[in-house]
Motif scaffolding. Sequence first.
Motif, PDB file in Angstrom:
ATOM      1  N   VAL A 132       0.951  -1.239  -0.088  1.00 60.44           N
ATOM      2  CA  VAL A 132       0.015   0.171   0.024  1.00 60.44           C
ATOM      3  C   VAL A 132       0.969   1.221   0.021  1.00 60.44           C
ATOM      4  CG1 VAL A 132      -1.774   1.238   1.416  1.00 60.44           C
ATOM      5  CG2 VAL A 132      -2.003  -1.068   1.099  1.00 60.44           C
ATOM      6  N   ILE A 133       2.025   1.014   0.698  1.00 61.32           N
ATOM      7  CA  ILE A 133       2.868   2.224   0.865  1.00 61.32           C
ATOM      8  C   ILE A 133       3.450   2.601  -0.554  1.00 61.32           C
ATOM      9  CG2 ILE A 133       5.300   3.159   1.786  1.00 61.32           C
ATOM     10  CD1 ILE A 133       4.076   2.003   4.671  1.00 61.32           C
ATOM     11  N   ASP A 134       3.998   1.571  -1.289  1.00 64.34           N
ATOM     12  CA  ASP A 134       4.523   1.473  -2.309  1.00 64.34           C
ATOM     13  C   ASP A 134       3.520   2.317  -3.371  1.00 64.34           C
ATOM     14  OD1 ASP A 134       7.044   0.592  -1.961  1.00 64.34           O
ATOM     15  OD2 ASP A 134       6.601  -1.318  -2.749  1.00 64.34           O
ATOM     16  N   SER A 135       2.362   1.996  -3.411  1.00 66.23           N
ATOM     17  CA  SER A 135       1.295   2.554  -4.384  1.00 66.23           C
ATOM     18  C   SER A 135       0.866   4.074  -3.951  1.00 66.23           C
ATOM     19  CB  SER A 135      -0.094   1.520  -4.435  1.00 66.23           C
ATOM     20  OG  SER A 135      -0.923   1.818  -3.426  1.00 66.23           O
ATOM     21  N   ARG A 136       1.010   4.314  -2.613  1.00 68.14           N
ATOM     22  CA  ARG A 136       0.832   5.616  -2.314  1.00 68.14           C
ATOM     23  C   ARG A 136       1.859   6.533  -2.482  1.00 68.14           C
ATOM     24  NH1 ARG A 136      -1.999   6.462   3.366  1.00 68.14           N
ATOM     25  NH2 ARG A 136      -2.263   8.670   2.453  1.00 68.14           N
ATOM     26  N   ILE A 137       3.052   6.156  -2.669  1.00 69.71           N
ATOM     27  CA  ILE A 137       4.151   6.834  -3.085  1.00 69.71           C
ATOM     28  C   ILE A 137       4.141   7.089  -4.569  1.00 69.71           C
ATOM     29  CG2 ILE A 137       6.970   6.768  -3.549  1.00 69.71           C
ATOM     30  CD1 ILE A 137       6.115   7.306  -0.686  1.00 69.71           C
ATOM     31  N   ALA A 138       3.702   6.016  -5.585  1.00 72.25           N
ATOM     32  CA  ALA A 138       3.612   6.157  -6.739  1.00 72.25           C
ATOM     33  C   ALA A 138       2.744   7.215  -7.128  1.00 72.25           C
ATOM     34  CB  ALA A 138       3.231   4.828  -7.448  1.00 72.25           C
ATOM     35  N   LYS A 139       1.728   7.247  -6.446  1.00 69.63           N
ATOM     36  CA  LYS A 139       0.665   8.335  -6.620  1.00 69.63           C
ATOM     37  C   LYS A 139       1.031   9.582  -6.240  1.00 69.63           C
ATOM     38  CE  LYS A 139      -4.338   9.228  -5.763  1.00 69.63           C
ATOM     39  NZ  LYS A 139      -4.692   9.768  -4.551  1.00 69.63           N
ATOM     40  N   ALA A 140       1.859   9.671  -5.080  1.00 67.66           N
ATOM     41  CA  ALA A 140       2.379  11.122  -4.783  1.00 67.66           C
ATOM     42  C   ALA A 140       3.309  11.561  -5.760  1.00 67.66           C
ATOM     43  CB  ALA A 140       3.021  10.847  -3.579  1.00 67.66           C
ATOM     44  N   LYS A 141       4.038  10.662  -6.370  1.00 67.32           N
ATOM     45  CA  LYS A 141       4.936  11.126  -7.686  1.00 67.32           C
ATOM     46  C   LYS A 141       3.952  11.942  -8.704  1.00 67.32           C
ATOM     47  CE  LYS A 141       8.534   9.005  -8.975  1.00 67.32           C
ATOM     48  NZ  LYS A 141       9.459   7.936  -9.418  1.00 67.32           N
ATOM     49  N   GLU A 142       2.855  11.163  -8.981  1.00 64.67           N
ATOM     50  CA  GLU A 142       1.827  11.604  -9.857  1.00 64.67           C
ATOM     51  C   GLU A 142       1.321  13.180  -9.478  1.00 64.67           C
ATOM     52  OE1 GLU A 142       1.136  10.465 -13.056  1.00 64.67           O
ATOM     53  OE2 GLU A 142       2.551   8.952 -12.577  1.00 64.67           O
ATOM     54  N   GLU A 143       1.107  13.160  -8.180  1.00 64.77           N
ATOM     55  CA  GLU A 143       0.506  14.203  -7.792  1.00 64.77           C
ATOM     56  C   GLU A 143       1.614  15.644  -7.567  1.00 64.77           C
ATOM     57  OE1 GLU A 143      -3.169  12.891  -5.009  1.00 64.77           O
ATOM     58  OE2 GLU A 143      -1.123  12.944  -4.029  1.00 64.77           O
ATOM     59  N   ILE A 144       2.855  15.137  -7.181  1.00 64.67           N
ATOM     60  CA  ILE A 144       3.928  16.277  -7.467  1.00 64.67           C
ATOM     61  C   ILE A 144       4.153  16.741  -8.756  1.00 64.67           C
ATOM     62  CG2 ILE A 144       6.369  16.613  -6.786  1.00 64.67           C
ATOM     63  CD1 ILE A 144       5.760  14.293  -4.289  1.00 64.67           C
TER      64      ILE A 144
END
Lengths: 202, 202
Positions: free
Chosen positions: B145-157
């Motif tokens: 879950v953390i990995d997928s949240r990091i990936a999503k955060a990159k998209e958001e950044i």
Amino acid sequence: MSERGLLIVFSGPSGVGKGTVRSKIFEDKTNKFEYSVSMTTRKQRPGEVDGKDYYFRTREEFEEMIRQGQMLEYAEYVGNYYGTPLTYVNQTLDQGRDVFLEIEVQGALQVKEKVPDGVFVFLTPPDLVELRDRLVGRGTESVDVIDSRIAKAKEEIRLMSEYDYAVVNDEVALAAERVKRIIEAEHYRVDRVIGRYRHMID
Amino acid sequence: MSERGLLIVFSGPSGVGKGTVRSKIFEDKTNKFEYSVSMTTRKQRPGEVDGKDYYFRTREEFEEMIRQGQMLEYAEYVGNYYGTPLTYVNQTLDQGRDVFLEIEVQGALQVKEKVPDGVFVFLTPPDLVELRDRLVGRGTESVDVIDSRIAKAKEEIRLMSEYDYAVVNDEVALAAERVKRIIEAEHYRVDRVIGRYRHMID
């Protein structure tokens, strides 16, 4: 990659109190921006220091600077030139440090043409009555001269729309604080800082 | 003529600490802006107050609000709706008071389409390592879950460039202070205040 500094252009109508507010701003020694000393052909007054209050130059020297494209802005006022030498400004910005100019409205518009991403702050009087009181209070000018300065100030206030920010000089300390807040906030503008965060998305 | 309030949109990637920074900002009771309470269909948790933490609504009520165009922005997240009701925001702005929204990036972009003159502030982590540490530190989510949240955060950044300002959340108190400076400085923008000075030039 080091970021280029901000060019802060502080201006406003003649008589509004730009010099007083600028002095107040520079009382704070924690400021991260540097004052750009102007160049002038007017006579050095007792107590003034060359290179601190102004760079005092002859008319010939000043005109040579203009010809060589070495003035960021300049104007002639009551028979004397006043202006900002380009070299110091560019070197300081290139080193990533901010430069603060306090100049006349006419000069500020010249800077805006050359450096559109500068931060342009207009110091305005609360109203024209207040401006007149201030000019009368100086006690150095006749009513006619004051009338013509008020007329000129109106013209200059019309140019407020060319600026990014307007700060009212109701109280010197408050006005100085507002200008400092603006400079700080401008450091968080996305287009200036986005480079710092690219490592996260590349 | 009374001036319309500012719409301040505070956003950033999931996990960056928006809620914590927002709480810090609102500890200061001298702030002149008001927090817009979000609406959600998720279940009310013990201790949460309807109308303070969220407006808790059923799925049917929320979808009816959407249909009637009464949401400034909304998104579905883990099976629940979250969004900002339009009426409170508009009424408050019309009264000349500022409104502060803390919302997800997806919602912020919707607001930007509708209110382009809002002030859009992006809260960014210093780097992705720090963001991961924060998510791990919460201890509530699996590595996947953390990995997928990091990936999503990159998209958001990547969407930071759509904002006006970026503030780094290196320390909560510092980040809160920066946001407050930005809001103050925005009040001096010429296009917002020029109406106050028109009496001098008309």
